[in-house]
Scaffold this motif. Structure first.
Motif, PDB file in Angstrom:
ATOM      1  N   VAL A 149       0.879  -1.170   0.000  1.00 58.75           N
ATOM      2  CA  VAL A 149       0.000   0.000   0.000  1.00 58.75           C
ATOM      3  C   VAL A 149       0.918   1.222   0.000  1.00 58.75           C
ATOM      4  N   PHE A 155       1.353   5.455   0.022  1.00 59.31           N
ATOM      5  CA  PHE A 155       0.687   6.683   0.479  1.00 59.31           C
ATOM      6  C   PHE A 155       1.291   7.881  -0.230  1.00 59.31           C
ATOM      7  N   GLY A 173      -3.206   5.166  -0.879  1.00 58.23           N
ATOM      8  CA  GLY A 173      -3.895   6.021   0.086  1.00 58.23           C
ATOM      9  C   GLY A 173      -3.395   7.449  -0.021  1.00 58.23           C
ATOM     10  N   THR A 193      -8.031   3.228  -4.702  1.00 58.50           N
ATOM     11  CA  THR A 193      -7.491   4.343  -3.913  1.00 58.50           C
ATOM     12  C   THR A 193      -8.446   4.670  -2.768  1.00 58.50           C
ATOM     13  N   ILE A 216      -7.759   6.028   8.698  1.00 58.17           N
ATOM     14  CA  ILE A 216      -6.843   5.636   7.620  1.00 58.17           C
ATOM     15  C   ILE A 216      -6.168   4.310   7.964  1.00 58.17           C
ATOM     16  N   ARG A 217      -6.013   4.038   9.265  1.00 58.27           N
ATOM     17  CA  ARG A 217      -5.493   2.718   9.690  1.00 58.27           C
ATOM     18  C   ARG A 217      -6.447   1.623   9.226  1.00 58.27           C
ATOM     19  N   THR A 250      -6.534   1.093   5.493  1.00 56.26           N
ATOM     20  CA  THR A 250      -5.297   0.425   5.044  1.00 56.26           C
ATOM     21  C   THR A 250      -5.326  -1.064   5.403  1.00 56.26           C
ATOM     22  N   TYR A 258      -6.735  -3.883   3.263  1.00 55.26           N
ATOM     23  CA  TYR A 258      -6.008  -4.430   2.099  1.00 55.26           C
ATOM     24  C   TYR A 258      -4.950  -5.452   2.508  1.00 55.26           C
ATOM     25  N   PRO A 277      -1.904  -5.314   3.920  1.00 54.12           N
ATOM     26  CA  PRO A 277      -0.594  -5.035   3.307  1.00 54.12           C
ATOM     27  C   PRO A 277       0.557  -5.739   4.019  1.00 54.12           C
ATOM     28  N   LEU A 331       4.103  -1.022   3.730  1.00 53.59           N
ATOM     29  CA  LEU A 331       3.450   0.265   3.513  1.00 53.59           C
ATOM     30  C   LEU A 331       4.541   1.277   3.154  1.00 53.59           C
ATOM     31  N   CYS A 381       5.465   5.238   2.231  1.00 50.61           N
ATOM     32  CA  CYS A 381       5.128   6.667   2.143  1.00 50.61           C
ATOM     33  C   CYS A 381       6.025   7.271   1.059  1.00 50.61           C
ATOM     34  N   PHE A 405      -2.091   4.073  14.192  1.00 53.44           N
ATOM     35  CA  PHE A 405      -1.706   3.552  12.869  1.00 53.44           C
ATOM     36  C   PHE A 405      -0.404   2.762  12.986  1.00 53.44           C
TER      37      PHE A 405
END
Ligand code: GRF
Length: 199
Positions: A4, A6, A34, A53, A71-72, A75, A78, A80, A83, A85, A96
């Motif tokens: 995932v 961001f 995200g 998205t 947002i946690r 996410t 999915y 993941p 992750l 960024c 998170f």
């Protein structure tokens, strides 16, 4: 591995990962992207690649912790493995971070610990360094200060401005990100006492 990514901006780092994932031998797939805002090119890049998205804007939540939990949860849906960024302009909170221990990495366009924050190319120019670069690190909660996974050096040219310098950094940054995400996806990684071992 399930990635995932961001984003908060143009998404050229995301695009580099999307392109790399087209090769089955790379060993990873971007399962979702995200963002903290709408209307950014990165979301268009995800859509063009058929990647789901999700957007969570801080201002849509009563407080920062509730944004962090939203947002946690988006996410986590999915499932993941890693992750990433990549030009994401928000700091994740404790809720998170607790959900994805040792699985969040961030790329920063400076040689950490130099020039943290959102204007690192400009700051490097103003300081007058002759070499800067980019850093891939494991997110540990602070601003651009986690255990370092990889770094790449990039020369500063005499006629650079912040944009030309940042663009040169981003060429190295995309290559660093693609190399290490692929290695982490295929061989795994471990973090002990701020030392990251990528097999
Ligand atoms: C990257 O240099 C990232 O390190 C920094 O902002 C830039 C984002 O670029 N935080 P893009 O959105 O991936 O093109």
């Amino acid at each position: 591995a399930r990635l995932v990514v961001f984003v908060s901006g143009s998404g050229t780092n995301l695009q580099a990962l999307l392109d790399a994932c087209r090769d089955p031998a790379y060993g990873a797939r971007v399962v979702a992207v995200g963002a903290d805002r709408d209307g950014i090119a990165a979301l268009g890049r995800a859509a063009a690649a058929g990647v789901p998205t999700f957007v969570h804007r801080v201002k849509d939540y009563p407080d920062r912790p509730s944004w962090d939990r939203a947002i946690r949860d988006a996410t986590a849906a999915y499932e993941p493995d890693l992750l990433i960024c990549a030009g994401f302009m928000k700091l994740f909170g404790v809720d998170f971070m607790a959900a994805f221990p040792e699985r969040i990495i961030n790329t920063h366009p400076a040689l950490s610990p130099a020039f943290p924050g959102m204007h690192s190319a400009r700051d490097a120019l103003e300081y007058g360094v002759k070499v800067t670069g980019c850093t891939l690190f494991a997110v540990a909660g602070g601003i651009d200060d986690g255990p370092v996974i990889a770094q790449r050096a990039v020369p500063v040219e005499d006629d650079d401005d912040a944009d030309t310098l940042h663009e040169r950094i981003k060429v190295a940054e995309r290559a660093m990100l693609v190399e290490y995400v692929g290695r982490m996806a295929r061989g795994g990684w471990s973090i002990t006492d701020r030392k990251v071992t990528v097999r």
